[in-house]
Design an enzyme around this catalytic site. Structure first.
Site, PDB file in Angstrom:
ATOM      1  N   ASN A 160     -15.776  -0.082  -4.238  1.00 27.14           N
ATOM      2  CA  ASN A 160     -15.340   1.067  -5.103  1.00 27.14           C
ATOM      3  C   ASN A 160     -15.663   1.013  -6.365  1.00 27.14           C
ATOM      4  O   ASN A 160     -15.637  -0.404  -6.859  1.00 27.14           O
ATOM      5  CB  ASN A 160     -13.836   1.538  -4.662  1.00 27.14           C
ATOM      6  CG  ASN A 160     -13.530   1.837  -3.346  1.00 27.14           C
ATOM      7  OD1 ASN A 160     -14.787   2.366  -2.503  1.00 27.14           O
ATOM      8  ND2 ASN A 160     -12.297   1.952  -2.980  1.00 27.14           N
TER       9      ASN A 160
ATOM     10  N   HIS B 270     -20.069  -2.986  -6.593  1.00 28.60           N
ATOM     11  CA  HIS B 270     -20.759  -1.974  -7.194  1.00 28.60           C
ATOM     12  C   HIS B 270     -20.695  -1.678  -8.520  1.00 28.60           C
ATOM     13  O   HIS B 270     -20.924  -0.385  -9.058  1.00 28.60           O
ATOM     14  CB  HIS B 270     -20.501  -0.846  -6.339  1.00 28.60           C
ATOM     15  CG  HIS B 270     -21.316  -1.080  -5.053  1.00 28.60           C
ATOM     16  ND1 HIS B 270     -21.094   0.017  -4.016  1.00 28.60           N
ATOM     17  CD2 HIS B 270     -22.207  -2.144  -4.382  1.00 28.60           C
ATOM     18  CE1 HIS B 270     -21.736  -0.565  -2.764  1.00 28.60           C
ATOM     19  NE2 HIS B 270     -22.179  -1.641  -2.919  1.00 28.60           N
TER      20      HIS B 270
ATOM     21  N   CYS C 111     -25.408  -2.009 -22.388  1.00 33.10           N
ATOM     22  CA  CYS C 111     -26.464  -1.445 -23.142  1.00 33.10           C
ATOM     23  C   CYS C 111     -27.848  -2.321 -22.350  1.00 33.10           C
ATOM     24  O   CYS C 111     -27.712  -3.499 -22.492  1.00 33.10           O
ATOM     25  CB  CYS C 111     -26.571  -1.722 -24.817  1.00 33.10           C
ATOM     26  SG  CYS C 111     -28.342  -1.447 -25.606  1.00 33.10           S
TER      27      CYS C 111
ATOM     28  N   GLY D 275     -11.433   1.340   5.181  1.00 29.93           N
ATOM     29  CA  GLY D 275     -11.897   2.695   4.569  1.00 29.93           C
ATOM     30  C   GLY D 275     -13.378   2.437   4.124  1.00 29.93           C
ATOM     31  O   GLY D 275     -13.925   2.927   3.215  1.00 29.93           O
TER      32      GLY D 275
ATOM     33  N   SER E 157     -17.551   2.883   5.990  1.00 29.05           N
ATOM     34  CA  SER E 157     -18.292   3.040   7.129  1.00 29.05           C
ATOM     35  C   SER E 157     -19.002   1.980   7.439  1.00 29.05           C
ATOM     36  O   SER E 157     -19.685   2.092   8.393  1.00 29.05           O
ATOM     37  CB  SER E 157     -19.064   4.464   6.875  1.00 29.05           C
ATOM     38  OG  SER E 157     -19.588   4.305   5.718  1.00 29.05           O
TER      39      SER E 157
ATOM     40  N   ASN F 283      -9.166   1.913   9.647  1.00 29.01           N
ATOM     41  CA  ASN F 283     -10.092   3.136   9.467  1.00 29.01           C
ATOM     42  C   ASN F 283      -9.607   4.150  10.547  1.00 29.01           C
ATOM     43  O   ASN F 283      -9.602   3.807  11.634  1.00 29.01           O
ATOM     44  CB  ASN F 283     -11.607   2.677   9.711  1.00 29.01           C
ATOM     45  CG  ASN F 283     -12.630   3.736   8.974  1.00 29.01           C
ATOM     46  OD1 ASN F 283     -12.056   4.918   9.085  1.00 29.01           O
ATOM     47  ND2 ASN F 283     -13.537   3.615   8.391  1.00 29.01           N
TER      48      ASN F 283
END
Ligand code: NAD
Length: 235
Positions: free
Chosen positions: A98, A115, A123, A182, A184, A208
């Site tokens: 997330n 991520h 920059c 949670g 996939s 899940n």
């Protein structure tokens, strides 16, 4: 199926591996499925380097909207359960896909953001990263060098950061309890981490409400939303 409560003292290192479903009960849309954001917006126009280079302001406006929406949501009870656990068990890590910063807002620590984060900009020319900027200001931000600052997140077609991956590998490869919540698990490395944990001997649990492509590799599958699954395991 009746699940046994987890006694954290029985484990040396605990990893929570979280995906978009962890934030769903807080009101942040998941990626796939009902209400998924890529049904509403084409990622090719909003979430890749090429789009940013073509239309930086449009892309930055989209990400500012994501931040504004995230700020309307609050961490749910499941985050509190992990926070309580962390205060008792310091070797508790979160490896997350997330980008919404919800784990930090719930005062969790030991967080590995695979991520990146919506709440950082960078920059690419000066190699600078800007943290903890206030919502409402990102959209117009430029670096002192005059270039647009881009969100420090992994967009479609970006490579994941090597150092982040190797830290996540080390933590997951050395845990003895791995709880996926949670996700996939259809894209790498999401698909690979549960297998890594399992092959290194960890007890693996999936929380899940739905079956996933790799549900079969887990020792236990809890078909409940995140907060209820965590409550079942830890309270
Ligand atoms: P995904 O959307 O592919 O899958 C979400 C999973 O969560 C599904 O398996 C679904 O069954 C499950 N789920 C739905 N509600 C749940 C609940 N209440 N409790 C537990 N599980 C629930 O998400 P993904 O696997 O994380 O992959 C999506 C990618 O998109 C990631 O790379 C992530 O970076 C990004 N993303 C992030 C956010 C965020 O930061 N909140 C939101 C959307 C997408």
């Amino acid at each position: 199926m009746i699940f046994k409560k987890i006694n954290p003292e029985n484990y040396k290192r605990i990893v929570f591996f979280t995906g978009a479903g962890m934030s769903a009960e807080s009101g942040i849309p998941t990626y796939r499925g009902e209400g998924g954001i890529w049904k509403e917006y084409r990622w090719e126009e909003y979430a890749c380097q090429e789009a940013f280079e073509k239309q930086p302001e449009k892309v930055l406006k989209f990400h500012e909207l994501r931040r504004t929406e995230a700020l309307k949501c609050k961490p749910h009870n499941g985050y509190r359960i992990i926070s309580e656990l962390q205060s008792l068990h310091t070797q508790t890590y979160i490896v997350t896909q997330n980008i919404d910063g919800m784990h930090q807002r719930a005062s969790l620590n030991n967080i590995i953001e695979l991520h990146g984060s919506l709440w950082r900009l960078r920059c690419e020319f000066d190699n600078l990263t800007f943290n903890d900027l206030k919502a409402g200001t990102y959209e117009t931000l430029k670096c002192d060098c005059g270039n647009w600052l881009r969100p420090d997140i992994i967009w479609f077609q970006d490579m994941l950061e090597r150092e982040v991956l190797s830290f996540a590998n080390e933590i997951i490869g050395s845990c003895d309890l791995f709880i996926s919540i949670g996700t996939s698990s259809v894209v790498w490395p999401a698909a690979g981490y549960p297998k890594l944990a399992k092959s290194c001997g960890a007890f693996c649990i999936e929380i899940n409400p739905e079956n996933t492509e790799i549900s079969h590799i887990y020792d236990e599958n809890i078909r409940l939303p995140a907060s209820k699954g965590l409550d079942l395991l830890f309270h």
